[in-house]
Scaffold this active site. Structure first.
Site, PDB file in Angstrom:
ATOM      1  N   ARG A  99      -3.566  -1.161  -6.392  1.00  0.00           N
ATOM      2  CA  ARG A  99      -2.989  -2.535  -6.341  1.00  0.00           C
ATOM      3  C   ARG A  99      -3.312  -3.478  -7.561  1.00  0.00           C
ATOM      4  NH1 ARG A  99      -5.682  -4.525  -0.649  1.00  0.00           N
ATOM      5  NH2 ARG A  99      -7.797  -4.813  -1.783  1.00  0.00           N
ATOM      6  N   ARG A 129      -3.234   3.185   8.555  1.00  0.00           N
ATOM      7  CA  ARG A 129      -3.378   1.964   7.594  1.00  0.00           C
ATOM      8  C   ARG A 129      -2.315   0.929   7.469  1.00  0.00           C
ATOM      9  NH1 ARG A 129      -4.472   4.875   1.999  1.00  0.00           N
ATOM     10  NH2 ARG A 129      -5.747   2.980   1.739  1.00  0.00           N
ATOM     11  N   HIS A 176     -16.985  -8.467   1.799  1.00  0.00           N
ATOM     12  CA  HIS A 176     -15.674  -9.228   2.344  1.00  0.00           C
ATOM     13  C   HIS A 176     -15.930 -10.663   1.765  1.00  0.00           C
ATOM     14  CE1 HIS A 176     -13.898 -12.057   5.367  1.00  0.00           C
ATOM     15  NE2 HIS A 176     -12.879 -11.185   5.272  1.00  0.00           N
ATOM     16  N   TYR A 186      12.506 -33.710 -14.879  1.00  0.00           N
ATOM     17  CA  TYR A 186      10.946 -33.784 -14.803  1.00  0.00           C
ATOM     18  C   TYR A 186      10.490 -33.698 -13.527  1.00  0.00           C
ATOM     19  CZ  TYR A 186      10.805 -38.563 -13.786  1.00  0.00           C
ATOM     20  OH  TYR A 186      11.250 -39.898 -13.224  1.00  0.00           O
ATOM     21  N   LYS A 241       0.978  -1.236  -0.126  1.00  0.00           N
ATOM     22  CA  LYS A 241      -0.027  -0.127   0.155  1.00  0.00           C
ATOM     23  C   LYS A 241       0.912   1.115  -0.089  1.00  0.00           C
ATOM     24  CE  LYS A 241      -3.673  -0.642   2.279  1.00  0.00           C
ATOM     25  NZ  LYS A 241      -4.197  -0.606   4.029  1.00  0.00           N
ATOM     26  N   MET A 301      -5.656  -6.551   8.171  1.00  0.00           N
ATOM     27  CA  MET A 301      -5.443  -5.615   9.525  1.00  0.00           C
ATOM     28  C   MET A 301      -6.176  -4.491   9.221  1.00  0.00           C
ATOM     29  SD  MET A 301      -2.295  -6.676   9.976  1.00  0.00           S
ATOM     30  CE  MET A 301      -1.217  -8.022   9.541  1.00  0.00           C
ATOM     31  N   CYS A 318       8.977 -37.572  -7.752  1.00  0.00           N
ATOM     32  CA  CYS A 318       7.449 -38.112  -7.851  1.00  0.00           C
ATOM     33  C   CYS A 318       6.704 -37.864  -6.304  1.00  0.00           C
ATOM     34  CB  CYS A 318       7.396 -39.430  -8.142  1.00  0.00           C
ATOM     35  SG  CYS A 318       8.247 -40.516  -7.241  1.00  0.00           S
ATOM     36  N   SER A 344      14.422 -41.681  -9.578  1.00  0.00           N
ATOM     37  CA  SER A 344      13.161 -40.939  -9.148  1.00  0.00           C
ATOM     38  C   SER A 344      13.269 -40.533  -7.732  1.00  0.00           C
ATOM     39  CB  SER A 344      12.146 -41.385  -9.906  1.00  0.00           C
ATOM     40  OG  SER A 344      10.832 -40.746  -9.445  1.00  0.00           O
ATOM     41  N   GLY A 375      -8.576  -7.316   4.447  1.00  0.00           N
ATOM     42  CA  GLY A 375      -9.548  -7.571   5.472  1.00  0.00           C
ATOM     43  C   GLY A 375      -8.629  -8.112   6.676  1.00  0.00           C
TER      44      GLY A 375
HETATM   45  P1  ADP Z   1      -7.857  -2.104   3.746  1.00  0.00           P
HETATM   46  O1  ADP Z   1      -6.444  -2.281   3.494  1.00  0.00           O
HETATM   47  O2  ADP Z   1      -8.453  -2.811   4.483  1.00  0.00           O
HETATM   48  O3  ADP Z   1      -8.415  -1.725   2.462  1.00  0.00           O
HETATM   49  P2  ADP Z   1      -7.305   0.756   4.049  1.00  0.00           P
HETATM   50  O4  ADP Z   1      -6.229   1.252   4.692  1.00  0.00           O
HETATM   51  O5  ADP Z   1      -7.276   0.955   2.633  1.00  0.00           O
HETATM   52  O6  ADP Z   1      -7.777  -0.843   4.269  1.00  0.00           O
HETATM   53  O7  ADP Z   1      -8.329   1.686   4.447  1.00  0.00           O
HETATM   54  C1  ADP Z   1      -9.737   1.216   4.027  1.00  0.00           C
HETATM   55  C2  ADP Z   1     -10.561   2.430   3.836  1.00  0.00           C
HETATM   56  O8  ADP Z   1     -10.265   3.561   4.551  1.00  0.00           O
HETATM   57  C3  ADP Z   1     -10.047   3.036   2.224  1.00  0.00           C
HETATM   58  O9  ADP Z   1     -10.628   2.466   1.407  1.00  0.00           O
HETATM   59  C4  ADP Z   1     -10.686   4.345   2.360  1.00  0.00           C
HETATM   60  O10 ADP Z   1     -12.115   4.449   2.009  1.00  0.00           O
HETATM   61  C5  ADP Z   1     -10.494   4.748   3.964  1.00  0.00           C
HETATM   62  N1  ADP Z   1      -9.302   5.737   3.834  1.00  0.00           N
HETATM   63  C6  ADP Z   1      -8.085   5.289   4.457  1.00  0.00           C
HETATM   64  N2  ADP Z   1      -7.439   6.088   4.506  1.00  0.00           N
HETATM   65  C7  ADP Z   1      -8.119   7.206   4.007  1.00  0.00           C
HETATM   66  C8  ADP Z   1      -7.968   8.681   3.916  1.00  0.00           C
HETATM   67  N3  ADP Z   1      -6.720   9.305   4.466  1.00  0.00           N
HETATM   68  N4  ADP Z   1      -8.688   9.535   3.890  1.00  0.00           N
HETATM   69  C9  ADP Z   1     -10.173   9.015   3.666  1.00  0.00           C
HETATM   70  N5  ADP Z   1     -10.327   7.700   3.465  1.00  0.00           N
HETATM   71  C10 ADP Z   1      -9.567   6.896   3.915  1.00  0.00           C
HETATM   72 MG    MG Z   2      -7.558  -0.403   0.952  1.00  0.00          MG
HETATM   73 MG    MG Z   3      -9.715  -2.963   6.256  1.00  0.00          MG
END
Ligand code: ADP
Ligand code: MG
Ligand code: MG
Length: 876
Positions: A336, A92, A454, A850, A22, A103, A830, A763, A101
């Site tokens: 990503r 984040r 999710h 192989y 990220k 962290m 194998c 083998s 989902g």
């Molecule tokens: P995940 O990895 O679970 O997607 P994120 O860190 O991307 O978690 O955060 C989830 C959501 O939180 C993002 O999709 C976004 O909508 C919101 N978010 C994160 N950072 C910001 C920010 N700086 N401003 C506004 N919304 C944010």
């Molecule tokens: Mg995200």
């Molecule tokens: Mg999340």
């Protein structure tokens, strides 16, 4: 001094190891000049240091964080904790590999009573200020402190009910104010202390929580399922907030540049007006399709489309993007390479090549070999499907055919799996706690939640079929019932079928059929075959397996376990006669009745393989697997052998071993009973002669198992050669055959030079080799290996993934020694490892010829072999 904190301006996409996926991509987008709120990333090294230092963030790192915070204040012109112009941030997590989902994120950090109050005034939007504040309190309590979300959610539901509000957005500014105050009370009730007012303390606590979450149970399960080492650590991103919850000119959403389910080249996604963060994913309200944004905010939509194509062209791959709109202005919050189903992955890879955007090699590297597994599972049989009654329709969230008994909790699914039941997990909506059950289920059905919920995202990632948002059905999780619109009730344990490709749900078990490799799949696999060096053979014991494997592209049989040809009832009887015989005469008689079965099977195997090599391993049964158990079985057998019940029972007792895995098996059997090797030779050679006469050229490869000393091989080989040459001579034809051995006893590997003088091929039987190298019983290791994982002694099961350092070294050594004596000898493996991508890569690296794996893993091995070869060329 180590640098532990990087501003988004300092990073780029190549720094994933340090900044996490990220963080690296936020930096990359910043560098591309896209609208990304400013921020900084605390590195994965800081996370590892946190664990080294007994879960404490060192002062050095804290100083660097505050230094970057000051820069962020300067860049944004806002100040942390300031009353007039407060800086609020999101915290984040982001590991090297995306772990959706896993962290959690904290938004709106920096708010407290004072800041919230003035924020309401300066923004002239009290509802927004307190909506942000109540969200922050809840997320802080949940993510940072681990307090139950439900206490807050229940309270919110109650207030909504009192106010007659259906959605959060129906609550007025005064309502939101009340929610925030009450949330603080709830917090205090649980924590026994006030909600922390000091923004810097909030920040450090939140960062600590992200580090801590790297080691929570969900993350550990996900890592294990996806082979992510725990040593990677996670990074933390701190980013200026932008607000999608500021009013109707605002919103938030997620989108993919192409359809992640089918691969269709069309923007795909969802958004919500006046919402924040995970609202879209969490199914708070039903999100709108991205295409409708064109009418609501045409300018933003146009800009978003442009950015989407910039990103896709830049990354040369389908992107999964998160965005927020604040007062009509678009911000990018994440991009990503998007997770996708296997079918989508293949279509996208092939399309990108056809669009001239990537090379075939690049395309081959884009698809996870293990993911192909999804396409190799059965589909619904067309006719049965047409005759089945549809009971509901939901969203086609993750394709595939799922059929099984319904259960209403992840735990119940896992228990049912232990009973070998096929199951469908039915939930109102899934949450990260359900991950194990989702993986154990055959399919997932949720009542709420959209295409990016999710359940949908995780199911697609795992290749589990999923129907989400199936509002046609009513669920009662307490009574464990599912009720259709027509009031038909399904209880726990009832069968349903779900079609993740169409979204239909059926109230019955539907027949399934074998998949085929066609279309994009077959184009893609042909590219893999062009590139790979390793041959892919299959482990096949029956003609049926052999045919399946050929369909999946196997180039021969690397292992035919002849004892497996006797699992059928009629055959096992003859087999039992053979092993319990007390005299040569009895045994030869029993062998005579086995011979025709063997011969016929071998003929069919040779035919199915159409001239590709076939390795036949001589009998290697751990005898206990084949002995009769019940008195009835013993009775019948004794009658047929013409001996008394008691003496047969004695004979069976005498065959029982304390340690059958190290017992009377493999070549040891043929040393005691040479007539077994002689019979098998006759079956192999006569079958080969017959098939050769049909015009299919067969060169049978006879493999003697469990050799540890060359003299064992010399002895058994002499029996084989004797018999084979006699039969060939009698038939008056020319035919070649080869005799080789399995290297599965460490002593064989160590003395491979001597053995190679006698063996025409090796083998590597990596299952036994692993068992004997570690001294772990294959049958019992799973009982204690879990403790090894928990204690981080092992990251992986050495029976699934080759232990490169130990077992791998033996293989490498034996291969070199073997080739030093016999330069052109054929070398392969194998064991179960033959279909495991990292093990395939290892085999490619050390120059084996192989790998052989079970039929359903052949396509996986083909792709893994291609990828291994591409990577090895890149490294040169
Ligand atoms: P995940 O990895 O679970 O997607 P994120 O860190 O991307 O978690 O955060 C989830 C959501 O939180 C993002 O999709 C976004 O909508 C919101 N978010 C994160 N950072 C910001 C920010 N700086 N401003 C506004 N919304 C944010
Ligand atoms: Mg995200
Ligand atoms: Mg999340």
């Amino acid at each position: 001094m180590t640098k532990y904190v990087y501003s988004f301006k300092e990073g780029n996409r190549d720094m994933k190891n340090l900044l996490g996926g990220k963080g690296a991509n936020l930096a990359e987008m910043t560098g591309l000049g896209l609208p990304v709120p400013s921020g900084f990333t605390v590195t994965t090294e800081a996370c590892n240091k946190y664990y080294e230092e007994n879960e404490k963030i060192s002062n050095e790192i804290i100083e660097q964080i505050f230094e970057q915070l000051t820069y962020l204040e300067i860049t944004t012109g806002k100040k942390f904790g300031d009353i007039n112009n407060p800086l609020l941030v999101s915290v984040r997590s982001g590991a090297r590999a995306s772990m959706p989902g896993m962290m959690d994120t904290v938004l709106n950090l920096g708010l407290n009573d004072e800041v919230a109050e003035s924020f309401a005034k300066t923004t002239n939007n009290k509802r927004f200020a307190y909506d942000s504040y109540r969200r922050f309190i809840q997320m802080y309590a949940d993510v940072v402190k681990g307090y139950p979300k439900s206490s807050f959610e229940r309270l919110l539901d109650k207030i909504k009910e009192e106010k007659g509000a259906k959605y959060d957005t129906d609550l007025t500014e005064e309502d939101m104010y009340e929610v925030a105050l009450k949330f603080k009370e709830v917090y205090k009730g649980i924590a026994g202390e006030d909600f922390p007012e000091e923004p810097k303390k909030q920040l450090i606590e939140a960062i600590t929580a992200v580090f801590r979450s790297w080691n929570n149970e969900r993350a550990n399960i996900y890592r294990k399922m996806n082979d992510i080492p725990s040593s990677w650590g996670t990074a933390v991103n701190v980013q200026e907030m932008v607000y999608g919850n500021r009013g109707n000119n605002c919103g938030t959403g997620v989108a993919f540049t192409r359809n992640p389910s089918t691969g269709e080249n069309k923007l795909y996604g969802e958004y919500l007006i006046n919402a924040q963060g995970e609202d879209v994913v969490a199914g708070i309200r039903t999100p709108e399709l991205i295409s409708t944004l064109e009418e609501v905010m045409p300018e933003v939509f146009k800009q978003f489309n442009e950015i989407a194509s910039i990103l896709e062209n830049h990354y040369k791959d389908m992107q999964d993007m998160e965005f927020t709109i604040e007062n009509g202005k678009l911000f990018m919050l994440q991009t990503r390479n998007g997770k996708r189903t296997a079918a989508a992955a293949l279509k996208i890879a092939v399309d990108l090549v056809n669009e001239g955007k990537i090379t075939k090699e690049e395309a081959l590297l884009k698809v996870e070999p293990r993911q192909l597994d999804q396409l190799l599972h059965p589909n619904f049989e067309k006719e049965s499907l047409e005759n089945a009654k549809i009971i509901a329709k939901g969203l086609a969230a993750s394709p595939g055919a799922g059929c099984g008994k319904i259960y209403f909790s992840a735990e119940d699914i896992s228990l049912a799996k232990e009973r070998n039941e096929k199951t469908i997990l039915v939930r109102l909506e899934t949450s990260p706690e359900d991950i194990q059950g989702m993986s154990d289920a055959n399919g997932i059905l949720t009542i709420r939640g959209g295409m990016t919920s999710h359940a949908a995202v995780v199911a697609r990632g795992m290749g589990r079929c999923c129907v989400s948002g199936c509002g046609d059905l009513k669920i009662n999780e307490e009574l464990k019932t599912l009720t259709t619109k027509e009031n038909q009730v399904f209880k726990e344990g009832d069968y349903i079928s779900i079609d993740g490709t169409t979204g239909y749900v059926y109230g019955e078990e539907i027949k399934t059929v074998e998949p085929e490799i066609t279309g994009y799949f077959s184009t893609f696999m042909s590219w893999a075959d062009e590139v790979k060096r390793l041959k892919i053979r299959t482990n096949a014991d029956t003609p049926k397996d052999a045919k399946t494997a050929r369909k999946f592209g196997a180039e021969g049989i690397g292992l035919c376990r002849t004892e497996h040809m006797f699992f059928e009832e009629k055959r096992i009887f003859a087999f039992r006669q053979m092993i319990t015989s007390e005299t040569i005469l009895q045994r030869e008689k029993a062998l005579q009745s086995i011979l025709p079965y063997q011969k016929q099977d071998f003929e069919e195997l040779f035919r199915a393989m159409e001239g590709y090599p076939v390795v036949i391993r001589y009998l290697d049964p751990p005898l206990h697997e084949f002995l009769p158990h019940t008195d009835e079985e013993i009775e019948e057998l004794s009658a047929s052998l013409n001996i008394s019940f008691d003496s047969l029972k004695n004979r069976i007792d005498s065959l029982k071993e304390f340690n059958p895995m190290m017992g009377h098996r493999g070549c040891r059997l043929s040393i005691t009973y040479p007539e077994i090797a002689a019979m098998q030779t006759r079956a192999v050679i006569e079958a080969a002669i017959n098939v050769n006469k049909e015009g299919i050229k067969v060169t049978p490869e006879i493999m003697i198992p469990l050799v540890g000393d060359v003299k064992e091989l010399i002895y058994v080989k002499s029996i084989v050669v004797n018999e084979a040459d006699r039969i060939i001579k009698e038939a008056n034809i020319e035919m070649e055959y080869k005799i080789g051995t399995m290297i599965e006893v460490p002593r064989a590997a160590i003395t491979a030079e001597e053995i190679a003088k006698e063996a025409e091929f090796f083998s590597f039987g990596t299952n036994d080799l692993t068992q004997m190298t570690y001294g772990f019983s294959r049958d019992d290791a799973s009982k204690f290996l879990n403790d090894y994982y928990d204690k981080k002694i092992f990251e992986n099961d050495p029976f699934a993934k080759i232990d490169v350092t130990g077992v791998g070294e033996l293989i490498k050594m034996a291969a070199q020694k073997g080739r030093s004596v016999r330069p052109n000898m054929s070398l392969g493996i194998c064991g179960e490892h033959g279909g495991e991508p990292s093990s395939v890569e290892f085999c490619n690296m050390i120059g084996l010829d192989y790998v052989s794996c079970s039929p359903y893993r052949v396509p996986i091995a083909r792709l893994a072999a291609a990828q291994a070869q591409i990577r090895s060329m890149e490294n040169k």
